[in-house]
Write a protein that holds these residues in place. Structure first.
Motif, PDB file in Angstrom:
ATOM      1  N   ASN A  33       0.980  -0.986  -0.026  1.00 13.62           N
ATOM      2  CA  ASN A  33       0.039   0.139   0.120  1.00 13.62           C
ATOM      3  C   ASN A  33       0.880   1.313   0.034  1.00 13.62           C
ATOM      4  OD1 ASN A  33      -2.449  -1.524   0.260  1.00 13.62           O
ATOM      5  ND2 ASN A  33      -1.880  -1.492   2.328  1.00 13.62           N
ATOM      6  N   LYS A  34       0.589   1.926  -1.071  1.00 18.77           N
ATOM      7  CA  LYS A  34       1.321   3.466  -1.046  1.00 18.77           C
ATOM      8  C   LYS A  34       0.585   4.536  -0.803  1.00 18.77           C
ATOM      9  CE  LYS A  34       3.895   0.959  -4.620  1.00 18.77           C
ATOM     10  NZ  LYS A  34       3.343  -0.085  -4.604  1.00 18.77           N
ATOM     11  N   ASP A  35       1.232   5.467  -0.136  1.00 16.21           N
ATOM     12  CA  ASP A  35       0.390   6.832   0.164  1.00 16.21           C
ATOM     13  C   ASP A  35       1.334   8.035   0.151  1.00 16.21           C
ATOM     14  OD1 ASP A  35      -1.131   8.490   1.373  1.00 16.21           O
ATOM     15  OD2 ASP A  35      -0.274   8.635   3.240  1.00 16.21           O
ATOM     16  N   PHE A  36       1.035   9.132  -0.748  1.00 16.32           N
ATOM     17  CA  PHE A  36       1.814  10.225  -1.110  1.00 16.32           C
ATOM     18  C   PHE A  36       1.251  11.556  -0.498  1.00 16.32           C
ATOM     19  CE2 PHE A  36       2.416   7.100  -4.317  1.00 16.32           C
ATOM     20  CZ  PHE A  36       3.768   6.903  -4.482  1.00 16.32           C
ATOM     21  N   LYS A  37       2.016  12.269   0.301  1.00 18.76           N
ATOM     22  CA  LYS A  37       1.395  13.370   0.898  1.00 18.76           C
ATOM     23  C   LYS A  37       2.217  14.653   0.769  1.00 18.76           C
ATOM     24  CE  LYS A  37      -1.742  11.477   4.016  1.00 18.76           C
ATOM     25  NZ  LYS A  37      -2.940  11.468   3.397  1.00 18.76           N
ATOM     26  N   VAL A  38       1.633  15.696   0.307  1.00 16.25           N
ATOM     27  CA  VAL A  38       2.267  16.880   0.098  1.00 16.25           C
ATOM     28  C   VAL A  38       2.590  17.594   1.637  1.00 16.25           C
ATOM     29  CG1 VAL A  38       2.214  19.244  -0.804  1.00 16.25           C
ATOM     30  CG2 VAL A  38       1.527  17.458  -2.152  1.00 16.25           C
ATOM     31  N   VAL A  39       3.699  17.734   1.919  1.00 15.50           N
ATOM     32  CA  VAL A  39       4.104  18.297   3.416  1.00 15.50           C
ATOM     33  C   VAL A  39       3.926  19.810   3.351  1.00 15.50           C
ATOM     34  CG1 VAL A  39       5.332  17.786   5.290  1.00 15.50           C
ATOM     35  CG2 VAL A  39       4.948  15.926   3.578  1.00 15.50           C
ATOM     36  N   ILE A  52       3.061  14.393   9.737  1.00 11.53           N
ATOM     37  CA  ILE A  52       2.634  13.356   8.778  1.00 11.53           C
ATOM     38  C   ILE A  52       2.675  12.063   9.218  1.00 11.53           C
ATOM     39  CG2 ILE A  52       3.278  12.772   6.520  1.00 11.53           C
ATOM     40  CD1 ILE A  52       1.623  14.832   5.983  1.00 11.53           C
ATOM     41  N   LEU A  53       3.840  11.679   9.982  1.00 14.70           N
ATOM     42  CA  LEU A  53       4.177  10.133   9.908  1.00 14.70           C
ATOM     43  C   LEU A  53       3.834   9.645  11.413  1.00 14.70           C
ATOM     44  CD1 LEU A  53       7.395  10.149   8.237  1.00 14.70           C
ATOM     45  CD2 LEU A  53       5.356   9.277   7.252  1.00 14.70           C
TER      46      LEU A  53
END
Length: 90
Positions: A33-39, A52-53
């Motif tokens: 499972n992948k997740d991408f977040k603009v931080v 975020i983490l």
């Protein structure tokens, strides 16, 4: 952003990480499972990583990143292994 938009393939006005670029954190679990977040825009901070983490990583996890001190500080505070890579060395 407070700049003129760029077209794909155009060079950035500043080299490296700058206020003209966004930081995206990508995560992947062992299942795939992948997740991408603009931080943030510009340099990432330890506080950004905490926001975020925090709560998403187990103690057995590993963080792989370039060697910016924010990642090292986050890993140390959360007793997580930090693997650094040097993109300029390939």
């Amino acid at each position: 952003m407070d700049r003129k938009p760029k077209k794909r393939g155009e060079k950035a006005s500043k080299a490296g990480i700058s206020e003209g670029k966004v930081v995206v954190v990508a995560t992947c679990d062992r299942v795939g499972n992948k997740d991408f977040k603009v931080v943030t825009i510009g340099l990432i901070s330890k506080q950004d990583l905490d926001n975020i983490l925090k709560g998403k990583l187990d103690k057995a996890d590993v963080i792989c990143s370039y060697s910016h001190r924010s990642y090292g500080a986050f890993a140390k505070d959360n007793t997580i292994i930090h693997k650094k890579f040097n993109t300029s060395k390939g």
